[in-house]
Design a protein around this motif. Structure first.
Motif, PDB file in Angstrom:
ATOM      1  N   ARG A 145       6.051 -19.592 -12.291  1.00 30.88           N
ATOM      2  CA  ARG A 145       5.135 -19.622 -11.159  1.00 30.88           C
ATOM      3  C   ARG A 145       3.711 -19.933 -11.590  1.00 30.88           C
ATOM      4  O   ARG A 145       3.205 -19.362 -12.564  1.00 30.88           O
ATOM      5  CB  ARG A 145       5.146 -18.283 -10.428  1.00 30.88           C
TER       6      ARG A 145
ATOM      7  N   GLY B 288       2.867 -20.333  -6.239  1.00 36.03           N
ATOM      8  CA  GLY B 288       2.794 -19.088  -5.500  1.00 36.03           C
ATOM      9  C   GLY B 288       4.045 -18.551  -4.847  1.00 36.03           C
ATOM     10  O   GLY B 288       5.034 -18.215  -5.501  1.00 36.03           O
ATOM     11  N   THR B 289       3.997 -18.478  -3.523  1.00 36.40           N
ATOM     12  CA  THR B 289       5.058 -17.866  -2.729  1.00 36.40           C
ATOM     13  C   THR B 289       6.374 -18.608  -2.879  1.00 36.40           C
ATOM     14  O   THR B 289       7.437 -17.977  -2.986  1.00 36.40           O
ATOM     15  CB  THR B 289       4.653 -17.824  -1.249  1.00 36.40           C
ATOM     16  N   THR B 290       6.331 -19.929  -2.907  1.00 35.25           N
ATOM     17  CA  THR B 290       7.569 -20.696  -3.051  1.00 35.25           C
ATOM     18  C   THR B 290       8.264 -20.316  -4.352  1.00 35.25           C
ATOM     19  O   THR B 290       9.485 -20.096  -4.383  1.00 35.25           O
ATOM     20  CB  THR B 290       7.278 -22.208  -3.036  1.00 35.25           C
TER      21      THR B 290
ATOM     22  N   ASP C 177       4.198 -24.067   3.963  1.00 39.98           N
ATOM     23  CA  ASP C 177       4.732 -22.875   4.631  1.00 39.98           C
ATOM     24  C   ASP C 177       5.873 -23.200   5.590  1.00 39.98           C
ATOM     25  O   ASP C 177       6.931 -22.555   5.557  1.00 39.98           O
ATOM     26  CB  ASP C 177       3.615 -22.162   5.387  1.00 39.98           C
TER      27      ASP C 177
ATOM     28  N   GLU D  82      13.761 -15.116  -6.437  1.00 39.44           N
ATOM     29  CA  GLU D  82      14.601 -14.126  -5.771  1.00 39.44           C
ATOM     30  C   GLU D  82      15.933 -14.742  -5.353  1.00 39.44           C
ATOM     31  O   GLU D  82      16.987 -14.086  -5.451  1.00 39.44           O
ATOM     32  CB  GLU D  82      13.857 -13.557  -4.559  1.00 39.44           C
TER      33      GLU D  82
ATOM     34  N   GLN E 112       8.077 -17.519  -6.073  1.00 36.24           N
ATOM     35  CA  GLN E 112       8.646 -16.175  -6.000  1.00 36.24           C
ATOM     36  C   GLN E 112       9.922 -16.155  -5.172  1.00 36.24           C
ATOM     37  O   GLN E 112      10.925 -15.537  -5.555  1.00 36.24           O
ATOM     38  CB  GLN E 112       7.622 -15.199  -5.409  1.00 36.24           C
ATOM     39  N   GLN E 113       9.907 -16.844  -4.041  1.00 38.60           N
ATOM     40  CA  GLN E 113      11.107 -16.891  -3.202  1.00 38.60           C
ATOM     41  C   GLN E 113      12.266 -17.561  -3.936  1.00 38.60           C
ATOM     42  O   GLN E 113      13.420 -17.138  -3.817  1.00 38.60           O
ATOM     43  CB  GLN E 113      10.803 -17.616  -1.898  1.00 38.60           C
TER      44      GLN E 113
ATOM     45  N   LYS F 181       9.163 -24.035   3.744  1.00 36.02           N
ATOM     46  CA  LYS F 181       9.760 -23.122   2.768  1.00 36.02           C
ATOM     47  C   LYS F 181      11.227 -22.808   3.083  1.00 36.02           C
ATOM     48  O   LYS F 181      12.073 -22.792   2.171  1.00 36.02           O
ATOM     49  CB  LYS F 181       8.940 -21.842   2.654  1.00 36.02           C
TER      50      LYS F 181
ATOM     51  N   SER G 264      -0.937 -20.112  -6.141  1.00 33.44           N
ATOM     52  CA  SER G 264      -0.645 -20.720  -4.851  1.00 33.44           C
ATOM     53  C   SER G 264      -1.438 -22.017  -4.731  1.00 33.44           C
ATOM     54  O   SER G 264      -2.426 -22.230  -5.446  1.00 33.44           O
ATOM     55  CB  SER G 264      -1.019 -19.778  -3.707  1.00 33.44           C
TER      56      SER G 264
END
Length: 291
Positions: free
Chosen positions: A214, A190-192, A163, A198, A194-195, A166, A217
């Motif tokens: 992806r 996960g979040t990484t 986190d 984008e 998706q970011q 990132k 997470s």
């Protein structure tokens, strides 16, 4: 430059061990770069017995691990006040099932390399790739023996960040987007992931295509999923920006990925420091221009 050097017993007890594999491919590069190798006792003995780096003044003997040799490397990664007692990184060829690989000094060695932005090279592939990177930065011609590490169009790249790291990962990928887009596939957790998708779409990547495939997470098993790719030789390079300052609830999953990398020692390259990852990108671009 000065590197600490150690290898678990598995990697130097036979002629085809990882230590000798690295020497076979990189002894000439070590000599070209005039590297100092600050080498823990048993590893030093194994090199001498094998006739490797014979008469090389940069091969320096340290105490055996049981006598504090690995602990001394940790202190010299941090720095002992003088340049000649400060290491620029460490090659530690790890056997994932050797208990000494999880001794406090072994864990501290990696952690201090991450904190201080220095390479921690735990596989043959990582150590070979690092030598070629430094050769390119030093102005030497590309080594054809290292071409396999630069067939990016045939490789899968894992991009993982804790986190707190990132934002650093986003900046790194944005800065090196064209190079990283050359990989056949990119995977992330996960979040990484998706970011990063984008970010790619903001740079003109087709909106109907994922830039990163992806996985779950990390806490939900994403690290384990990527570990399986590494073990099956379906992921050749991992850039893993770790935050060494926080306790991690899914530590076992992180260790699973790290153990997978060291198990696939001849095929898996892993980079944990942003500074080292950027230096590799710069070398990869320069190397491609020389081919």
């Amino acid at each position: 430059m000065r590197l600490g050097l150690a290898a678990n017993r598995l990697h130097h007890q036979t002629d085809d061990g990882a230590l000798f594999n690295w020497m076979q491919h990189c002894e000439a590069g070590i000599r070209e770069l005039q590297l100092q190798l600050h080498t823990v006792g048993r590893t030093y003995d194994a090199l001498l017995d094998a006739g490797r780096l014979k008469d090389y003044p940069g091969l320096i003997s340290y105490p055996y691990g049981r006598q504090g040799g690995l602990m001394q490397l940790v202190a010299e990664v941090v720095g002992m006040g003088t340049p000649e007692r400060t290491l620029d990184g460490v090659v530690y060829l790890m056997d994932p099932v050797d208990p000494s690989s999880i001794f406090p000094e072994a864990l501290a060695l990696k952690r201090q390399c991450v904190i201080h932005g220095k390479p921690f090279l735990s596989t043959v592939a990582s150590a070979r790739d690092w030598i070629e990177m430094e050769r390119i930065h030093a102005g030497f011609a590309p080594d054809p023996g290292a071409d396999a590490f630069h067939h990016l169009e045939q490789h899968t790249l894992a991009l993982i960040a804790h986190d707190a790291m990132k934002p650093t990962m986003m900046e790194f990928v944005s800065r090196n987007f064209d190079l990283l887009s050359r990989f056949d596939k990119r995977v992330g957790t996960g979040t990484t992931g998706q970011q990063l998708n984008e970010l790619a779409w903001s740079k003109g990547w087709p909106k109907d295509r994922m830039w990163v495939n992806r996985f779950n997470s990390g806490p939900l098993g994403g690290d384990a999923q990527i570990a399986a790719l590494v073990l099956n030789n379906q992921c050749q390079r991992a850039i893993f920006f770790e935050d060494p300052h926080v306790a991690r609830q899914h530590e076992a999953d992180i260790q699973l990925l790290e153990r997978a990398v060291t198990t696939a020692t001849t095929t898996a390259v892993c980079t944990t420091a942003p500074q080292v990852a950027q230096r590799w990108c710069d070398a990869a671009v320069k190397r491609a221009s020389l081919r």
